[in-house]
Design a protein around this motif. Structure first.
Motif, PDB file in Angstrom:
ATOM      1  N   PHE A   1      -9.373  -5.140 -10.731  1.00 55.53           N
ATOM      2  CA  PHE A   1      -9.038  -6.330 -10.940  1.00 55.53           C
ATOM      3  C   PHE A   1      -7.749  -6.798 -10.236  1.00 55.53           C
ATOM      4  O   PHE A   1      -6.963  -5.980  -9.906  1.00 55.53           O
ATOM      5  CB  PHE A   1      -8.696  -6.290 -12.460  1.00 55.53           C
ATOM      6  CG  PHE A   1      -7.795  -5.455 -12.916  1.00 55.53           C
ATOM      7  CD1 PHE A   1      -6.242  -5.579 -13.056  1.00 55.53           C
ATOM      8  CD2 PHE A   1      -8.064  -4.007 -13.422  1.00 55.53           C
ATOM      9  CE1 PHE A   1      -5.374  -4.716 -13.576  1.00 55.53           C
ATOM     10  CE2 PHE A   1      -7.046  -3.105 -13.702  1.00 55.53           C
ATOM     11  CZ  PHE A   1      -5.745  -3.710 -14.105  1.00 55.53           C
ATOM     12  N   ARG A   2      -7.646  -8.207 -10.170  1.00 58.16           N
ATOM     13  CA  ARG A   2      -6.574  -8.873  -9.704  1.00 58.16           C
ATOM     14  C   ARG A   2      -5.401  -8.650 -10.210  1.00 58.16           C
ATOM     15  O   ARG A   2      -5.312  -8.499 -11.675  1.00 58.16           O
ATOM     16  CB  ARG A   2      -6.746 -10.264  -9.435  1.00 58.16           C
ATOM     17  CG  ARG A   2      -7.756 -10.648  -8.812  1.00 58.16           C
ATOM     18  CD  ARG A   2      -7.713 -11.707  -7.358  1.00 58.16           C
ATOM     19  NE  ARG A   2      -6.490 -12.244  -7.324  1.00 58.16           N
ATOM     20  CZ  ARG A   2      -5.549 -12.068  -6.298  1.00 58.16           C
ATOM     21  NH1 ARG A   2      -5.711 -10.816  -5.545  1.00 58.16           N
ATOM     22  NH2 ARG A   2      -4.400 -12.749  -6.401  1.00 58.16           N
ATOM     23  N   PHE A   3      -4.086  -8.253  -9.824  1.00 61.51           N
ATOM     24  CA  PHE A   3      -2.914  -8.028 -10.389  1.00 61.51           C
ATOM     25  C   PHE A   3      -1.946  -8.567  -9.296  1.00 61.51           C
ATOM     26  O   PHE A   3      -1.113  -7.751  -8.704  1.00 61.51           O
ATOM     27  CB  PHE A   3      -2.681  -6.720 -10.583  1.00 61.51           C
ATOM     28  CG  PHE A   3      -1.650  -6.443 -11.710  1.00 61.51           C
ATOM     29  CD1 PHE A   3      -1.321  -6.706 -12.788  1.00 61.51           C
ATOM     30  CD2 PHE A   3      -0.508  -5.508 -10.937  1.00 61.51           C
ATOM     31  CE1 PHE A   3      -0.342  -6.322 -13.527  1.00 61.51           C
ATOM     32  CE2 PHE A   3       0.641  -5.123 -11.714  1.00 61.51           C
ATOM     33  CZ  PHE A   3       0.868  -5.397 -12.913  1.00 61.51           C
ATOM     34  N   PRO A   4      -1.673  -9.815  -9.494  1.00 61.67           N
ATOM     35  CA  PRO A   4      -0.704 -10.446  -8.462  1.00 61.67           C
ATOM     36  C   PRO A   4       0.793 -10.517  -8.981  1.00 61.67           C
ATOM     37  O   PRO A   4       1.481 -11.446  -9.210  1.00 61.67           O
ATOM     38  CB  PRO A   4      -1.228 -11.925  -8.379  1.00 61.67           C
ATOM     39  CG  PRO A   4      -1.807 -12.081  -9.846  1.00 61.67           C
ATOM     40  CD  PRO A   4      -2.161 -10.866 -10.113  1.00 61.67           C
ATOM     41  N   VAL A   5       1.297  -9.185  -9.181  1.00 64.54           N
ATOM     42  CA  VAL A   5       2.634  -8.972  -9.512  1.00 64.54           C
ATOM     43  C   VAL A   5       3.275  -7.985  -8.554  1.00 64.54           C
ATOM     44  O   VAL A   5       2.745  -6.908  -8.126  1.00 64.54           O
ATOM     45  CB  VAL A   5       2.832  -8.312 -10.865  1.00 64.54           C
ATOM     46  CG1 VAL A   5       4.120  -8.136 -11.444  1.00 64.54           C
ATOM     47  CG2 VAL A   5       1.956  -9.382 -12.059  1.00 64.54           C
TER      48      VAL A   5
ATOM     49  N   ILE B   1      -5.583   8.483  -8.534  1.00 59.93           N
ATOM     50  CA  ILE B   1      -5.889   7.758  -9.997  1.00 59.93           C
ATOM     51  C   ILE B   1      -6.119   6.463  -9.750  1.00 59.93           C
ATOM     52  O   ILE B   1      -7.093   5.775 -10.416  1.00 59.93           O
ATOM     53  CB  ILE B   1      -4.606   8.098 -10.915  1.00 59.93           C
ATOM     54  CG1 ILE B   1      -4.606   9.462 -11.199  1.00 59.93           C
ATOM     55  CG2 ILE B   1      -4.447   7.288 -12.126  1.00 59.93           C
ATOM     56  CD1 ILE B   1      -3.215   9.994 -12.168  1.00 59.93           C
ATOM     57  N   LEU B   2      -5.245   5.708  -9.244  1.00 59.45           N
ATOM     58  CA  LEU B   2      -5.515   4.442  -8.613  1.00 59.45           C
ATOM     59  C   LEU B   2      -4.744   3.829  -7.468  1.00 59.45           C
ATOM     60  O   LEU B   2      -3.894   4.724  -6.887  1.00 59.45           O
ATOM     61  CB  LEU B   2      -4.731   3.386  -9.987  1.00 59.45           C
ATOM     62  CG  LEU B   2      -3.423   3.220 -10.212  1.00 59.45           C
ATOM     63  CD1 LEU B   2      -2.693   2.317  -9.271  1.00 59.45           C
ATOM     64  CD2 LEU B   2      -3.134   2.821 -11.571  1.00 59.45           C
ATOM     65  N   ASP B   3      -5.049   2.668  -7.106  1.00 53.15           N
ATOM     66  CA  ASP B   3      -4.398   2.009  -5.905  1.00 53.15           C
ATOM     67  C   ASP B   3      -4.273   0.620  -6.032  1.00 53.15           C
ATOM     68  O   ASP B   3      -4.996  -0.132  -6.780  1.00 53.15           O
ATOM     69  CB  ASP B   3      -5.278   2.195  -4.616  1.00 53.15           C
ATOM     70  CG  ASP B   3      -4.487   2.153  -3.444  1.00 53.15           C
ATOM     71  OD1 ASP B   3      -3.247   2.126  -3.416  1.00 53.15           O
ATOM     72  OD2 ASP B   3      -5.376   1.954  -2.356  1.00 53.15           O
ATOM     73  N   ILE B   4      -3.080   0.145  -5.364  1.00 54.30           N
ATOM     74  CA  ILE B   4      -3.075  -1.563  -5.518  1.00 54.30           C
ATOM     75  C   ILE B   4      -2.943  -1.812  -4.102  1.00 54.30           C
ATOM     76  O   ILE B   4      -1.980  -1.343  -3.429  1.00 54.30           O
ATOM     77  CB  ILE B   4      -1.487  -1.626  -6.538  1.00 54.30           C
ATOM     78  CG1 ILE B   4      -1.776  -1.087  -7.889  1.00 54.30           C
ATOM     79  CG2 ILE B   4      -1.401  -3.311  -6.159  1.00 54.30           C
ATOM     80  CD1 ILE B   4      -0.622  -1.496  -8.674  1.00 54.30           C
ATOM     81  N   HIS B   5      -3.533  -2.691  -3.830  1.00 50.60           N
ATOM     82  CA  HIS B   5      -3.509  -3.230  -2.470  1.00 50.60           C
ATOM     83  C   HIS B   5      -3.844  -4.748  -2.466  1.00 50.60           C
ATOM     84  O   HIS B   5      -4.918  -5.146  -3.014  1.00 50.60           O
ATOM     85  CB  HIS B   5      -4.483  -2.401  -1.478  1.00 50.60           C
ATOM     86  CG  HIS B   5      -4.440  -2.888  -0.275  1.00 50.60           C
ATOM     87  ND1 HIS B   5      -3.216  -2.578   0.776  1.00 50.60           N
ATOM     88  CD2 HIS B   5      -5.164  -3.308   0.774  1.00 50.60           C
ATOM     89  CE1 HIS B   5      -3.464  -2.956   1.994  1.00 50.60           C
ATOM     90  NE2 HIS B   5      -4.793  -3.231   2.039  1.00 50.60           N
ATOM     91  N   ASP B   6      -3.394  -5.492  -1.683  1.00 56.15           N
ATOM     92  CA  ASP B   6      -3.469  -6.962  -1.683  1.00 56.15           C
ATOM     93  C   ASP B   6      -3.575  -7.648  -3.088  1.00 56.15           C
ATOM     94  O   ASP B   6      -4.497  -8.206  -3.346  1.00 56.15           O
ATOM     95  CB  ASP B   6      -4.563  -7.368  -0.872  1.00 56.15           C
ATOM     96  CG  ASP B   6      -4.377  -6.963   0.500  1.00 56.15           C
ATOM     97  OD1 ASP B   6      -3.163  -7.081   1.047  1.00 56.15           O
ATOM     98  OD2 ASP B   6      -5.456  -6.858   1.419  1.00 56.15           O
ATOM     99  N   SER B   7      -2.801  -7.210  -4.113  1.00 56.43           N
ATOM    100  CA  SER B   7      -2.768  -7.853  -5.288  1.00 56.43           C
ATOM    101  C   SER B   7      -4.135  -7.262  -6.136  1.00 56.43           C
ATOM    102  O   SER B   7      -4.479  -8.163  -7.215  1.00 56.43           O
ATOM    103  CB  SER B   7      -2.610  -9.074  -5.275  1.00 56.43           C
ATOM    104  OG  SER B   7      -1.528  -9.506  -4.950  1.00 56.43           O
ATOM    105  N   VAL B   8      -4.815  -6.474  -5.834  1.00 56.41           N
ATOM    106  CA  VAL B   8      -5.953  -5.791  -6.459  1.00 56.41           C
ATOM    107  C   VAL B   8      -5.581  -4.100  -6.967  1.00 56.41           C
ATOM    108  O   VAL B   8      -5.519  -3.521  -6.076  1.00 56.41           O
ATOM    109  CB  VAL B   8      -7.168  -5.856  -5.672  1.00 56.41           C
ATOM    110  CG1 VAL B   8      -8.199  -5.506  -6.405  1.00 56.41           C
ATOM    111  CG2 VAL B   8      -7.506  -7.341  -5.125  1.00 56.41           C
TER     112      VAL B   8
END
Length: 88
Positions: free
Chosen positions: A23-27, A55-62
């Protein structure tokens, strides 16, 4: 942070905004730290730990959830605690 991610996933899934556990997470990390009352350094270290554990990754606000069960466990998330959305 784990609780927040689990709750966001649950709420976004309810409105069909989660696809393939993403999911998008632009923070920014700075804004996330401010919202949670944590230091930016701590947020960065926790996110790095989540990445390293797979567990998770955040890349390019995703956000990509690789182990949602672990996120739920770490955060102590219980979907029964969420208030139902009011119908208009």
């Amino acid at each position: 942070m784990a609780y927040l991610v689990a709750e966001l996933r649950q709420r976004l899934a309810a409105i069909d905004m989660v696809a393939e556990d993403q999911f998008r997470f632009p923070v920014t990390q700075a804004k996330l730290a401010e919202a949670l009352g944590l230091s930016t350094v701590h947020v960065n270290r926790v996110l790095q730990s989540f990445r390293a554990q797979g567990i998770l990754d955040i890349h390019d606000s995703v956000v990509t959830l690789r182990d949602i069960e672990k996120i739920v466990e770490i955060g102590g998330f219980n979907e029964l605690n969420l208030l139902p959305l009011e119908s208009a």
